[in-house]
Write a protein that holds these residues in place. Structure first.
Motif, PDB file in Angstrom:
ATOM      1  N   GLU A  18      -0.138   1.836   0.029  1.00 58.35           N
ATOM      2  CA  GLU A  18      -0.697   2.346  -1.221  1.00 58.35           C
ATOM      3  C   GLU A  18      -2.129   1.839  -1.359  1.00 58.35           C
ATOM      4  N   PRO A  19      -2.966   2.543  -2.128  1.00 57.09           N
ATOM      5  CA  PRO A  19      -4.357   2.102  -2.293  1.00 57.09           C
ATOM      6  C   PRO A  19      -4.485   0.653  -2.758  1.00 57.09           C
ATOM      7  N   ARG A  20      -3.552   0.167  -3.551  1.00 61.24           N
ATOM      8  CA  ARG A  20      -3.630  -1.213  -4.039  1.00 61.24           C
ATOM      9  C   ARG A  20      -3.504  -2.247  -2.920  1.00 61.24           C
ATOM     10  N   HIS A  21      -3.048  -1.840  -1.739  1.00 60.96           N
ATOM     11  CA  HIS A  21      -2.903  -2.743  -0.603  1.00 60.96           C
ATOM     12  C   HIS A  21      -4.188  -2.864   0.225  1.00 60.96           C
ATOM     13  N   ALA A  22      -5.190  -2.062  -0.061  1.00 54.54           N
ATOM     14  CA  ALA A  22      -6.366  -1.955   0.814  1.00 54.54           C
ATOM     15  C   ALA A  22      -7.052  -3.289   1.068  1.00 54.54           C
ATOM     16  N   ILE A  25      -4.821  -5.599   3.299  1.00 51.71           N
ATOM     17  CA  ILE A  25      -4.771  -5.106   4.682  1.00 51.71           C
ATOM     18  C   ILE A  25      -6.094  -5.360   5.384  1.00 51.71           C
ATOM     19  N   PHE A  26      -7.197  -5.029   4.711  1.00 53.50           N
ATOM     20  CA  PHE A  26      -8.503  -5.231   5.331  1.00 53.50           C
ATOM     21  C   PHE A  26      -8.729  -6.702   5.675  1.00 53.50           C
ATOM     22  N   ALA A  27      -8.322  -7.610   4.802  1.00 48.86           N
ATOM     23  CA  ALA A  27      -8.517  -9.041   5.049  1.00 48.86           C
ATOM     24  C   ALA A  27      -7.794  -9.482   6.328  1.00 48.86           C
ATOM     25  N   VAL A  28      -6.583  -8.977   6.547  1.00 49.24           N
ATOM     26  CA  VAL A  28      -5.832  -9.338   7.754  1.00 49.24           C
ATOM     27  C   VAL A  28      -6.505  -8.748   8.989  1.00 49.24           C
ATOM     28  N   VAL A  29      -6.904  -7.484   8.911  1.00 46.62           N
ATOM     29  CA  VAL A  29      -7.593  -6.849  10.044  1.00 46.62           C
ATOM     30  C   VAL A  29      -8.891  -7.598  10.350  1.00 46.62           C
ATOM     31  N   ASP A  30      -9.654  -7.911   9.318  1.00 47.44           N
ATOM     32  CA  ASP A  30     -10.940  -8.581   9.520  1.00 47.44           C
ATOM     33  C   ASP A  30     -10.755  -9.977  10.126  1.00 47.44           C
ATOM     34  N   ARG A  31      -9.740 -10.690   9.668  1.00 51.22           N
ATOM     35  CA  ARG A  31      -9.470 -12.043  10.171  1.00 51.22           C
ATOM     36  C   ARG A  31      -9.106 -12.013  11.657  1.00 51.22           C
ATOM     37  N   HIS A  32      -8.471 -10.937  12.107  1.00 51.11           N
ATOM     38  CA  HIS A  32      -8.008 -10.851  13.495  1.00 51.11           C
ATOM     39  C   HIS A  32      -8.754  -9.769  14.287  1.00 51.11           C
ATOM     40  N   ARG A  33      -9.934  -9.421  13.817  1.00 49.82           N
ATOM     41  CA  ARG A  33     -10.711  -8.321  14.397  1.00 49.82           C
ATOM     42  C   ARG A  33     -10.870  -8.440  15.911  1.00 49.82           C
ATOM     43  N   ALA A  49     -13.074  -2.785   2.937  1.00 55.12           N
ATOM     44  CA  ALA A  49     -11.827  -2.434   2.250  1.00 55.12           C
ATOM     45  C   ALA A  49     -11.838  -0.955   1.866  1.00 55.12           C
ATOM     46  N   ALA A  50     -13.028  -0.395   1.614  1.00 57.34           N
ATOM     47  CA  ALA A  50     -13.131   1.039   1.288  1.00 57.34           C
ATOM     48  C   ALA A  50     -12.695   1.891   2.482  1.00 57.34           C
ATOM     49  N   ASP A  51     -13.014   1.457   3.708  1.00 62.11           N
ATOM     50  CA  ASP A  51     -12.541   2.173   4.903  1.00 62.11           C
ATOM     51  C   ASP A  51     -11.020   2.157   4.960  1.00 62.11           C
ATOM     52  N   THR A  52     -10.444   1.008   4.656  1.00 65.24           N
ATOM     53  CA  THR A  52      -8.985   0.880   4.652  1.00 65.24           C
ATOM     54  C   THR A  52      -8.376   1.751   3.563  1.00 65.24           C
ATOM     55  N   GLU A  53      -8.997   1.775   2.406  1.00 61.55           N
ATOM     56  CA  GLU A  53      -8.495   2.605   1.309  1.00 61.55           C
ATOM     57  C   GLU A  53      -8.554   4.088   1.680  1.00 61.55           C
ATOM     58  N   ALA A  54      -9.617   4.499   2.380  1.00 59.03           N
ATOM     59  CA  ALA A  54      -9.725   5.894   2.828  1.00 59.03           C
ATOM     60  C   ALA A  54      -8.600   6.227   3.814  1.00 59.03           C
ATOM     61  N   PHE A  55      -8.300   5.304   4.728  1.00 49.27           N
ATOM     62  CA  PHE A  55      -7.193   5.510   5.665  1.00 49.27           C
ATOM     63  C   PHE A  55      -5.880   5.656   4.906  1.00 49.27           C
TER      64      PHE A  55
END
Length: 189
Positions: A18-22, A25-33, A49-55
């Motif tokens: 859901e958008p509220r998770h963006a 989710i982004f923080a986890v992706v960024d931490r393990h990029r 996080a806006a990219d994640t929200e768009a996805f």
């Protein structure tokens, strides 16, 4: 729909994104990029996080149309990864599953359990007849998942994957619904 949220292991849940998770989710992706970008082509396109929200928005639209499923994986209420399908071929009744998991959550059977639950949904609730998983040949952790679940290695697609400026050979695995019905559901985790 049964896939909106479900427990797959003690303390581990799948939830529809859901958008509220963006931000989470982004923080986890960024931490393990750096770790994730070895194998996943979408990581470099996820810069905010806006990219994640768009996805997530695109994923929800596809879910509403019944052509794809995108789920987050939460362990003890912390987001640790994702699993879902690419847009499905509903006429041919086939789907491709993709997944990823943060390093600290690996080695606990989480992705195997998540795949098993998503496969159950696809075979039993969506009438899918063929599920495919593709993994880079060199990604042994990812390849172990379809192997544990009883998938058949159909072959190696030479230079079929392109990630981080490099071409990778891809291992193509499949499992047919009748094989699932013959006992793949009970494969060891």
């Amino acid at each position: 729909m049964a896939m909106l949220a479900c427990s797959i292991l003690p303390g581990v849940e799948l939830r529809l994104l859901e958008p509220r998770h963006a931000q989470e989710i982004f923080a986890v992706v960024d931490r393990h990029r750096e770790y994730l970008r070895q194998w996943l082509p979408w990581v470099d396109g996820s810069r905010t996080a806006a990219d994640t929200e768009a996805f997530i928005g695109q994923s929800l639209e596809q879910f509403t149309k019944g052509i794809a499923v995108a789920l987050g994986i939460w362990q003890n209420e912390a987001y640790v990864g994702g699993i879902g399908t690419h847009p499905m071929d509903l006429d041919a009744k086939k789907a491709e599953i993709g997944y990823w998991l943060a390093p600290e959550a690996q080695g606990q059977g989480i992705v195997t359990a998540a795949c098993r639950r998503l496969m159950q949904h696809l075979y039993e609730e969506r009438d899918i007849r063929r599920i495919v998983i593709q993994c880079a040949v060199g990604n042994r952790k990812s390849r172990a998942v379809p192997e544990r679940l009883g998938f058949t290695l159909e072959g190696i697609l030479r230079r079929s994957g392109y990630v981080n400026g490099e071409h990778h050979d891809m291992a193509l695995y499949s499992l047919l619904r009748e094989e699932w019905n013959q006992g793949s559901r009970s494969s060891a985790a």
